[in-house]
Design a protein around this motif. Structure first.
Motif, PDB file in Angstrom:
ATOM      1  N   ILE A  28       0.300   3.568  -7.953  1.00  0.00           N
ATOM      2  CA  ILE A  28      -0.184   2.927  -6.614  1.00  0.00           C
ATOM      3  C   ILE A  28      -0.495   4.294  -5.567  1.00  0.00           C
ATOM      4  O   ILE A  28      -0.015   4.300  -4.471  1.00  0.00           O
ATOM      5  N   ASN A  29      -1.240   5.157  -6.175  1.00  0.00           N
ATOM      6  CA  ASN A  29      -1.423   6.338  -5.384  1.00  0.00           C
ATOM      7  C   ASN A  29      -2.544   5.945  -4.352  1.00  0.00           C
ATOM      8  O   ASN A  29      -3.306   4.779  -4.419  1.00  0.00           O
ATOM      9  N   ASP A  30      -2.776   6.918  -3.371  1.00  0.00           N
ATOM     10  CA  ASP A  30      -3.671   6.378  -2.137  1.00  0.00           C
ATOM     11  C   ASP A  30      -4.910   7.446  -2.206  1.00  0.00           C
ATOM     12  O   ASP A  30      -5.546   7.386  -1.258  1.00  0.00           O
ATOM     13  N   TYR A  31      -5.430   7.350  -3.549  1.00  0.00           N
ATOM     14  CA  TYR A  31      -6.739   8.015  -3.856  1.00  0.00           C
ATOM     15  C   TYR A  31      -7.728   7.062  -3.016  1.00  0.00           C
ATOM     16  O   TYR A  31      -8.925   7.521  -2.511  1.00  0.00           O
ATOM     17  N   TYR A  32      -7.423   5.826  -3.070  1.00  0.00           N
ATOM     18  CA  TYR A  32      -8.448   4.872  -2.262  1.00  0.00           C
ATOM     19  C   TYR A  32      -7.359   3.690  -1.903  1.00  0.00           C
ATOM     20  O   TYR A  32      -6.230   3.737  -2.397  1.00  0.00           O
ATOM     21  N   ASP A  33      -7.973   2.934  -1.044  1.00  0.00           N
ATOM     22  CA  ASP A  33      -7.127   1.822  -0.003  1.00  0.00           C
ATOM     23  C   ASP A  33      -5.986   0.933  -1.155  1.00  0.00           C
ATOM     24  O   ASP A  33      -6.443   0.524  -2.188  1.00  0.00           O
ATOM     25  N   VAL A  34      -4.822   1.416  -0.568  1.00  0.00           N
ATOM     26  CA  VAL A  34      -3.802   0.996  -1.456  1.00  0.00           C
ATOM     27  C   VAL A  34      -3.721  -0.541  -1.355  1.00  0.00           C
ATOM     28  O   VAL A  34      -3.207  -1.473  -2.270  1.00  0.00           O
ATOM     29  N   ASN A  35      -4.150  -1.226  -0.321  1.00  0.00           N
ATOM     30  CA  ASN A  35      -4.242  -2.803  -0.092  1.00  0.00           C
ATOM     31  C   ASN A  35      -5.081  -3.316  -1.075  1.00  0.00           C
ATOM     32  O   ASN A  35      -4.510  -4.239  -1.381  1.00  0.00           O
ATOM     33  N   LEU A  36      -5.895  -2.733  -1.761  1.00  0.00           N
ATOM     34  CA  LEU A  36      -6.660  -3.287  -2.677  1.00  0.00           C
ATOM     35  C   LEU A  36      -5.984  -3.466  -4.089  1.00  0.00           C
ATOM     36  O   LEU A  36      -5.880  -4.442  -4.822  1.00  0.00           O
ATOM     37  N   LYS A  37      -5.020  -2.499  -4.318  1.00  0.00           N
ATOM     38  CA  LYS A  37      -4.116  -2.298  -5.407  1.00  0.00           C
ATOM     39  C   LYS A  37      -3.131  -3.181  -5.320  1.00  0.00           C
ATOM     40  O   LYS A  37      -2.641  -4.084  -6.356  1.00  0.00           O
ATOM     41  N   HIS A  38      -2.625  -3.590  -4.089  1.00  0.00           N
ATOM     42  CA  HIS A  38      -1.829  -4.487  -3.899  1.00  0.00           C
ATOM     43  C   HIS A  38      -2.132  -5.996  -4.088  1.00  0.00           C
ATOM     44  O   HIS A  38      -1.438  -6.898  -4.529  1.00  0.00           O
ATOM     45  N   THR A  39      -3.161  -6.064  -3.768  1.00  0.00           N
ATOM     46  CA  THR A  39      -4.255  -7.402  -3.662  1.00  0.00           C
ATOM     47  C   THR A  39      -4.347  -7.721  -5.259  1.00  0.00           C
ATOM     48  O   THR A  39      -4.053  -9.044  -5.624  1.00  0.00           O
ATOM     49  N   ARG A  40      -4.610  -6.893  -5.884  1.00  0.00           N
ATOM     50  CA  ARG A  40      -4.837  -7.025  -7.474  1.00  0.00           C
ATOM     51  C   ARG A  40      -3.283  -7.267  -8.146  1.00  0.00           C
ATOM     52  O   ARG A  40      -3.251  -8.232  -8.966  1.00  0.00           O
ATOM     53  N   LEU A  41      -2.471  -6.381  -7.695  1.00  0.00           N
ATOM     54  CA  LEU A  41      -0.880  -6.744  -8.418  1.00  0.00           C
ATOM     55  C   LEU A  41      -0.413  -8.175  -7.988  1.00  0.00           C
ATOM     56  O   LEU A  41       0.100  -8.829  -8.694  1.00  0.00           O
ATOM     57  N   ALA A  42      -1.018  -8.668  -6.696  1.00  0.00           N
ATOM     58  CA  ALA A  42      -0.133  -9.876  -6.436  1.00  0.00           C
ATOM     59  C   ALA A  42      -0.847 -11.146  -7.239  1.00  0.00           C
ATOM     60  O   ALA A  42      -0.111 -12.072  -7.314  1.00  0.00           O
ATOM     61  N   GLN A  43      -1.922 -10.731  -7.722  1.00  0.00           N
ATOM     62  CA  GLN A  43      -2.394 -11.915  -8.695  1.00  0.00           C
ATOM     63  C   GLN A  43      -1.860 -11.803  -9.940  1.00  0.00           C
ATOM     64  O   GLN A  43      -1.911 -12.646 -10.660  1.00  0.00           O
ATOM     65  N   LEU A  44      -1.351 -10.682 -10.413  1.00  0.00           N
ATOM     66  CA  LEU A  44      -0.371 -10.712 -11.743  1.00  0.00           C
ATOM     67  C   LEU A  44       0.912 -11.096 -11.819  1.00  0.00           C
ATOM     68  O   LEU A  44       1.515 -11.586 -12.627  1.00  0.00           O
ATOM     69  N   GLU A  45       1.525 -10.697 -10.542  1.00  0.00           N
ATOM     70  CA  GLU A  45       2.974 -10.879 -10.370  1.00  0.00           C
ATOM     71  C   GLU A  45       3.331 -12.398 -10.630  1.00  0.00           C
ATOM     72  O   GLU A  45       4.494 -12.629 -11.253  1.00  0.00           O
ATOM     73  N   PRO A  46       2.662 -13.398 -10.507  1.00  0.00           N
ATOM     74  CA  PRO A  46       3.100 -14.799 -10.737  1.00  0.00           C
ATOM     75  C   PRO A  46       3.323 -15.064 -12.420  1.00  0.00           C
ATOM     76  O   PRO A  46       3.884 -15.913 -12.617  1.00  0.00           O
ATOM     77  N   TYR A  47       2.559 -14.386 -13.046  1.00  0.00           N
ATOM     78  CA  TYR A  47       2.878 -14.674 -14.410  1.00  0.00           C
ATOM     79  C   TYR A  47       4.050 -14.308 -14.943  1.00  0.00           C
ATOM     80  O   TYR A  47       4.478 -12.907 -14.834  1.00  0.00           O
ATOM     81  N   GLU A  48       4.834 -15.073 -15.661  1.00  0.00           N
ATOM     82  CA  GLU A  48       6.080 -14.739 -16.279  1.00  0.00           C
ATOM     83  C   GLU A  48       6.046 -13.578 -17.090  1.00  0.00           C
ATOM     84  O   GLU A  48       6.941 -13.074 -17.514  1.00  0.00           O
ATOM     85  N   ASN A  49       5.067 -13.675 -17.988  1.00  0.00           N
ATOM     86  CA  ASN A  49       5.113 -12.426 -19.308  1.00  0.00           C
ATOM     87  C   ASN A  49       4.844 -11.234 -18.595  1.00  0.00           C
ATOM     88  O   ASN A  49       4.382 -10.246 -19.349  1.00  0.00           O
ATOM     89  N   PHE A  50       4.625 -10.932 -17.215  1.00  0.00           N
ATOM     90  CA  PHE A  50       4.244  -9.859 -16.721  1.00  0.00           C
ATOM     91  C   PHE A  50       5.212  -8.936 -16.008  1.00  0.00           C
ATOM     92  O   PHE A  50       5.987  -9.500 -15.389  1.00  0.00           O
ATOM     93  N   THR A  51       5.493  -7.721 -16.315  1.00  0.00           N
ATOM     94  CA  THR A  51       6.408  -6.946 -15.945  1.00  0.00           C
ATOM     95  C   THR A  51       5.760  -5.664 -15.249  1.00  0.00           C
ATOM     96  O   THR A  51       4.889  -5.000 -16.026  1.00  0.00           O
ATOM     97  N   PHE A  52       5.931  -5.402 -14.082  1.00  0.00           N
ATOM     98  CA  PHE A  52       5.441  -4.360 -13.299  1.00  0.00           C
ATOM     99  C   PHE A  52       6.388  -3.132 -13.207  1.00  0.00           C
ATOM    100  O   PHE A  52       7.535  -3.242 -12.830  1.00  0.00           O
ATOM    101  N   ILE A  53       6.153  -1.909 -13.534  1.00  0.00           N
ATOM    102  CA  ILE A  53       6.906  -0.497 -13.446  1.00  0.00           C
ATOM    103  C   ILE A  53       5.958   0.283 -12.446  1.00  0.00           C
ATOM    104  O   ILE A  53       4.869   0.750 -12.848  1.00  0.00           O
ATOM    105  N   LYS A  54       6.703   0.643 -11.333  1.00  0.00           N
ATOM    106  CA  LYS A  54       5.770   1.550 -10.394  1.00  0.00           C
ATOM    107  C   LYS A  54       6.316   3.039 -10.749  1.00  0.00           C
ATOM    108  O   LYS A  54       7.448   3.304 -10.870  1.00  0.00           O
ATOM    109  N   GLY A  55       5.378   3.649 -11.539  1.00  0.00           N
ATOM    110  CA  GLY A  55       5.611   4.918 -11.982  1.00  0.00           C
ATOM    111  C   GLY A  55       4.460   5.799 -12.278  1.00  0.00           C
ATOM    112  O   GLY A  55       3.365   5.162 -12.399  1.00  0.00           O
ATOM    113  N   ASP A  56       4.750   7.089 -12.197  1.00  0.00           N
ATOM    114  CA  ASP A  56       3.445   8.106 -12.622  1.00  0.00           C
ATOM    115  C   ASP A  56       3.490   8.514 -13.998  1.00  0.00           C
ATOM    116  O   ASP A  56       4.684   8.859 -14.673  1.00  0.00           O
ATOM    117  N   ILE A  57       2.388   8.330 -14.782  1.00  0.00           N
ATOM    118  CA  ILE A  57       2.529   8.600 -16.183  1.00  0.00           C
ATOM    119  C   ILE A  57       2.735  10.242 -16.381  1.00  0.00           C
ATOM    120  O   ILE A  57       2.959  10.555 -17.475  1.00  0.00           O
TER     121      ILE A  57
END
Length: 341
Positions: free
Chosen positions: A42-71
């Motif tokens: 979730i770097n700030d190369y562009y508006d992080v709000n947009l990234k959070h908006t996308r993530l918010a649509q994935l979070e409700p799925y039971e099969n989704f696991t999110f890891i905040k980290g840098d490759i």
């Protein structure tokens, strides 16, 4: 053509899951009952709000696991592979953008070279069924021959971004050869759509209109020799990737590179006209952009044009979405998301 359908029983690791393509691919897989492990810094190369908006649509799925980290964090990547044992890896995390690579080269080496190395090393130590990774149409550099074909010579990149993507292809080829890692590189051609990247021209033009500012067009005002771009709608890109997931390269060389584009380049000015028309429809009133013409920027190429024959042969994929239809979906989303009505 004989390709295998998606296997919902596999575990899919998607890096760049809060990014544009990563989000849509994750959502498509989750909708089909797959287990998805998403990684993003979730770097700030562009508006992080947009990234959070996308993530918010994935979070409700039971099969989704999110890891905040840098490759580029090797231990995080190793631990993720050991813990979740992904069967299929899609590496979409990257520092994107041609022009930004001139201002901030460090970010590109960190993410696109070191990060990719960490992913491919992890695939070596934790064998996977298939590694798919994002390359880019920019590897073709200033190639004059169009359409660009996968067999074309790509040793003349004209930006650091392009050089890092070419290095990914070389690394994947080597690892595939040495360690039998089935790997597929995708050379994306100007992907656009709702919730897209704000650093892309179509998004920036729309921003400028609402800010009451002129848009800059880097073609010297030369309409005869206008810039051509192969604009590819996001749903078409995701369909292409999905078809490849269960179809790794086979044979002696388990590494393949495909163009994934629209095979139908548009003049930039035609695209801008279509964007004006779509935005007019979304707003219910006639609008037009104020335009300023400037010289082409360093690192930009005059034309991108994909031959998609190889991909069509492999998995029967051919993009279907016209720019009129795709841009309408984008401007409808934009007007709604940014409350412009």
């Amino acid at each position: 053509m004989n390709y295998k359908a998606l296997d919902p029983n596999k575990t899919y690791l998607i890096t760049g899951a809060a990014g544009f393509i990563g989000f849509y691919l994750s959502k498509r897989l989750l909708d089909q009952g797959c287990r998805v492990i998403g990684v993003d810094n979730i770097n700030d190369y562009y508006d992080v709000n947009l990234k959070h908006t996308r993530l918010a649509q994935l979070e409700p799925y039971e099969n989704f696991t999110f890891i905040k980290g840098d490759i580029s964090d090797k231990s995080m990547i190793s631990n993720t592979f050991e813990e979740y044992k992904p069967n299929i890896v899609v590496n979409l995390a990257a520092q994107a953008g041609v022009r930004y690579s001139i201002e901030n080269p460090d970010a590109y080496i960190q993410s696109n070279v070191i990060g990719f190395y960490n992913i491919i090393e992890a695939c070596r130590h934790n064998p996977v069924d298939h590694l798919i990774y994002a390359s880019s149409s920019s590897v073709y550099g200033a190639n004059k021959k169009v359409p660009f074909e996968e067999t074309d010579f790509v040793d003349n990149p004209v930006s650091l971004y392009a050089a890092t993507k070419k290095s990914n292809e070389l690394m994947a080829h080597t690892y595939s050869h040495l360690y039998k890692i089935p790997a597929t590189g995708l050379r994306f051609f100007t992907v656009y759509g709702p919730m897209g990247r704000p650093d892309m021209a179509y998004f920036g033009f729309t921003d400028k209109y609402f800010a009451g500012e002129p848009i800059k067009i880097f073609n010297n005002g030369d309409f005869e020799n206008d810039l051509y771009r192969d604009f590819t709608y996001i749903d078409d890109i995701v369909e292409g990737i999905q078809r490849l997931l269960s179809n790794p390269p086979v044979g002696d060389v388990q590494h393949k590179v495909y163009n994934i584009g629209n095979n139908n380049p548009e003049k930039l000015m035609v695209f801008i006209g279509a964007l004006e028309k779509a935005l007019s429809k979304s707003l219910g009133k006639e609008i037009s952009f104020e335009k300023v013409f400037e010289p082409i920027k360093p690192g930009d190429v005059p034309a991108t044009y994909a031959s998609t024959d190889q991909l069509q042969k492999a998995v029967g994929f051919k993009p279907e979405t016209s720019i009129e239809e795709g841009l309408q979906k984008f401007t409808d989303w934009y007007v709604d998301y940014y409350k412009k009505k």
